[in-house]
Design an enzyme around this catalytic site. Structure first.
Site, PDB file in Angstrom:
ATOM      1  N   CYS A 153      -2.156   8.237   4.372  1.00  0.00           N
ATOM      2  CA  CYS A 153      -2.262   7.855   2.962  1.00  0.00           C
ATOM      3  C   CYS A 153      -3.620   8.242   2.399  1.00  0.00           C
ATOM      4  CB  CYS A 153      -2.064   6.342   2.803  1.00  0.00           C
ATOM      5  SG  CYS A 153      -0.515   5.734   3.467  1.00  0.00           S
ATOM      6  N   GLU A 208       0.881  -1.170   0.000  1.00  0.00           N
ATOM      7  CA  GLU A 208       0.000   0.000   0.000  1.00  0.00           C
ATOM      8  C   GLU A 208       0.909   1.207   0.000  1.00  0.00           C
ATOM      9  OE1 GLU A 208      -1.643   3.322   1.287  1.00  0.00           O
ATOM     10  OE2 GLU A 208      -1.593   2.173   3.156  1.00  0.00           O
TER      11      GLU A 208
END
Length: 542
Positions: free
Chosen positions: A327, A293
C-alpha cells in the site's frame, strides 16, 4: 482471584535476520521451504472448536508457479458465516470477562512463538503463497508480526491506565469495555503480519471476531491460526472462514450484533462496505466502528538540492520491493530536470541488475505478482502507456506462462496528469514526471491534487527550507511522510501506519489509537458519603 497492576515486558522491535550465505537462519528457511513445498496441505475453516471441512474444495497455487498445487482449502457459504458469528457470540462472555493480563499473556506467547519455533513456517508460507523473497517475508511475517503483538500488549496497558481525576469524597474511573457484538475482520493478501493483526488487535481488547482473509492468503492464514491455537487462544475468539465476499457480507452486515469492521483492502470495496453498513444502520444494536486502510498513489518528490543517488535508491527500493504490492509503495515520482540525467542513469543501472524469478532462489530481488487478475491489470497499464507514446526507460515486459512475472517498469510521462501518474496500479510500475527545477511550488500542487489518496509520500532535499515547505504544503497528502527516505517500511512502535482521504480512516495500525477503536469506555463515579438532603446552600435565606 489475585489481582494487581502488572507491568508487561517492555516491547522492543524484533531484530531482522540477514539470511546471508552460511547463516543458520538461511539453512533453516531452506529446509522449511523444502518440507512445505513437498506436500499439499489440507486447510479447514476454524469455527468455534470445530475444524470445518466442506465438499467445495479449492486449490492454492504459488503465484510464481501457478501449475503447482501447495494446498487445498474448504470453501464456505453463508451458513458457515452464520455459524462463525454464533461461535463468536458464544465465546464472548468468557473472553471479555477474562482478566486483561491473561489475554495479554496469550498474545505475548504468540509473539514468542512467532519469533522462535513458528518463525520459518510463517516465512516459508509467505514466500510460497505470496511470492515474497526471504527478506520481504522476514520483515513482514516474522518481525512485524512479532512487533504487532509485543507493542499492542504494551499499548493495551496504556489504554487501561488512562484514568480521570477524582475530587475529594468520590472516585472516578474509566472501564474500557469491548464492543457489544462481534467484529468482522477482512484482510489482504500482501502482508501476513496485517492479516494476523487485524483480528487479533480487536480480540486483545476483549472482542470476539469473524475473520475472512483474501483467498490468495489462506495458506499463511492457516499457519497464523495454528500459531494462535498453540499460544492458547480459546475456541471461538477468532473464527476463520473462507467464501464468496458478497455472500458472507450479506450475513455479517445484516446481523444485529455486528459491532465493527477492521479492513485492509481496496478503496472501492471499503466504500461499498461503508455504504452497506450505513444502509443497515437501523438493524444494529449499536453504531458499528469502521476502521479501514485502503489504497495509495504514493509519491517521491525530489527538490533540486537532492542527492541523485539517494533519490534513485529510494525509487529502486520504494517502488519495486515485493513487486510494488505494498500500500505504501512509490508509484509516482517528481524529479527536477537538473537531477534527471543522473537519477535516470542510476535507476536504469539498478533495474538492469534486478533478478526476477522464484523466491526460493535467494538471488532474485523480484518475484511474481499475486495472481492472474493482478497480472492482467498491471500489464494493461504498461500496454496503454506504450500505445499512448509514453517513454518506457526500463522494463515494459511480462510473462505469465509459468508464473505471473512482470519486469519492473519505469514510465516517463509527458503529462503530470497522465493515467499512470494518478491511478493506483499496485504492481512493479513507477511513473516519473520530470519538472523544471525552479517550478517546485507548482509541482507540490500537482502532488497534492493528482490523486484521491493520501497514504505515504517522501520528500528529498538538501535545502532545509525546501524540505520544511514541502512538509507543510503536503501535510494532508500522506498519513506517513518521509524526509530523505523511501515511502515504505513503517516499523511498529516507530512509525504508526495509516492515511487519510481515499486511503482510509487513518486509525494507525501499530499505535495505541487503533486499540481505542475496539473499546467502549464506561465512566464510573462512586461517591463515598452520599448527601441526605436535596437542599443546596444557596436555598437558605440566611
Amino acid at each position: 482471584m489475585s489481582t494487581g497492576f502488572f507491568d508487561v515486558p517492555y516491547p522492543v522491535n524484533e531484530p531482522v535476520k540477514s539470511y546471508a550465505p552460511g547463516s543458520p537462519e538461511r539453512a533453516d528457511i531452506k529446509a522449511k521451504l523444502s518440507e512445505m513445498e513437498s506436500k499439499v496441505v489440507d486447510i479447514p475453516m476454524y469455527i468455534g472448536s470445530e475444524l470445518v471441512r466442506t465438499s467445495d474444495i479449492k486449490d492454492l497455487t504459488p503465484p510464481h508457479d501457478h501449475q503447482r498445487v501447495v494446498g487445498k482449502y474448504h470453501n464456505g457459504t453463508s451458513e458457515h458465516a452464520k455459524k462463525a458469528i454464533d461461535a463468536a457470540l458464544a465465546a464472548k462472555s468468557d473472553w471479555e470477562n477474562m482478566a486483561w493480563e491473561q489475554r495479554a499473556a496469550i498474545f505475548l506467547k504468540v509473539a514468542e512463538l512467532a519469533a522462535g519455533p513458528f518463525r520459518q513456517e510463517l516465512n516459508a508460507s509467505t514466500m510460497i503463497a505470496q511470492s515474497k523473497n526471504i527478506f520481504q517475508a522476514e520483515i513482514d511475517a516474522a518481525c512485524e508480526l512479532v512487533d504487532f503483538f509485543r507493542f499492542n500488549v504494551h499499548f493495551m496497558t496504556e489504554v487501561y491506565a488512562q484514568q480521570p481525576e477524582s475530587a475529594p469524597g468520590i472516585w472516578n474511573r474509566l472501564e474500557y469495555r469491548p464492543l457489544e457484538g462481534f467484529i468482522f475482520a477482512i484482510t489482504p493478501f500482501n502482508f501476513t503480519s496485517i492479516c494476523a493483526n487485524l483480528p487479533a488487535v480487536a480480540a486483545m481488547m476483549g472482542n470476539t471476531v469473524v475473520w475472512k482473509p483474501a483467498d490468495s492468503q489462506i495458506y499463511s492464514a492457516n499457519v497464523i491460526m495454528e500459531l494462535f491455537k498453540a499460544a492458547g487462544l480459546p475456541d471461538g475468539v477468532i473464527n476463520l472462514i473462507y467464501g464468496d465476499g458478497p455472500e458472507i457480507g450479506d450475513v455479517v452486515f445484516n446481523h444485529p450484533d455486528f459491532a465493527g469492521l477492521h479492513f485492509t483492502g481496496s478503496t472501492a470495496v471499503f466504500k461499498h462496505l461503508w455504504k452497506t453498513i450505513g444502509a443497515n444502520i437501523d438493524k444494529y444494536k449499536s453504531y458499528p466502528r469502521i476502521v479501514g486502510e485502503t489504497g495509495g498513489k504514493d509519491f517521491i518528490v525530489a527538490h533540486k538540492s537532492s542527492n541523485a543517488k539517494e533519490v534513485a535508491t529510494a525509487i529502486s527500493r520504494g517502488a519495486f520491493e515485493f513487486q510494488g504490492q505494498k500500500c505504501s509503495a512509490a508509484s509516482r515520482a517528481y524529479i527536477p530536470d537538473n537531477l534527471w540525467p543522473e537519477v535516470k542513469k542510476y535507476v536504469q543501472e539498478d533495474l538492469a541488475s534486478f533478478k526476477v524469478g522464484v523466491p526460493n532462489d535467494f538471488s532474485n530481488f523480484i518475484n511474481a505478482v499475486i495472481d492472474e487478475r493482478a497480472f492482467d491489470k498491471i500489464a494493461s497499464y504498461i500496454d496503454k502507456a506504450k500505445a499512448d507514446g509514453q517513454e518506457i526507460i526500463a522494463g515494459g515486459t511480462y510473462d505469465k506462462s509459468k508464473g505471473y512475472f512482470i519486469d519492473p517498469t519505469i514510465i516517463v510521462a509527458n503529462d503530470p496528469k497522465y493515467t499512470t501518474m494518478c491511478e493506483e496500479i499496485f504492481g512493479p510500475v513507477l511513473t516519473i514526471y520530470v519538472y523544471p527545477a525552479d517550478d517546485f511550488d507548482a509541482t507540490l500542487d500537482l502532488v497534492d491534487s493528482s490523486s484521491p489518496y493520501a497514504l505515504t509520500g517522501a520528500i528529498f532535499g538538501g535545502d532545509r527550507y525546501a524540505v520544511q515547505h514541502a512538509t507543510q504544503r503536503l501535510r494532508h497528502s500522506a498519513g506517513n511522510f518521509y524526509i530523505n527516505d523511501k515511502p515504505t517500511g513503517a516499523v511498529v512502535g516507530q512509525q504508526p501506519f495509516g492515511g487519510g482521504r481515499a486511503s482510509g480512516t487513518n486509525d494507525k495500525a501499530g499505535a495505541m489509537q487503533n486499540l481505542l477503536r475496539w473499546v467502549s469506555p464506561r465512566t464510573i463515579k462512586e461517591t463515598f458519603v452520599p448527601p441526605k438532603d436535596y437542599r443546596y446552600p444557596f436555598l437558605s435565606e440566611a
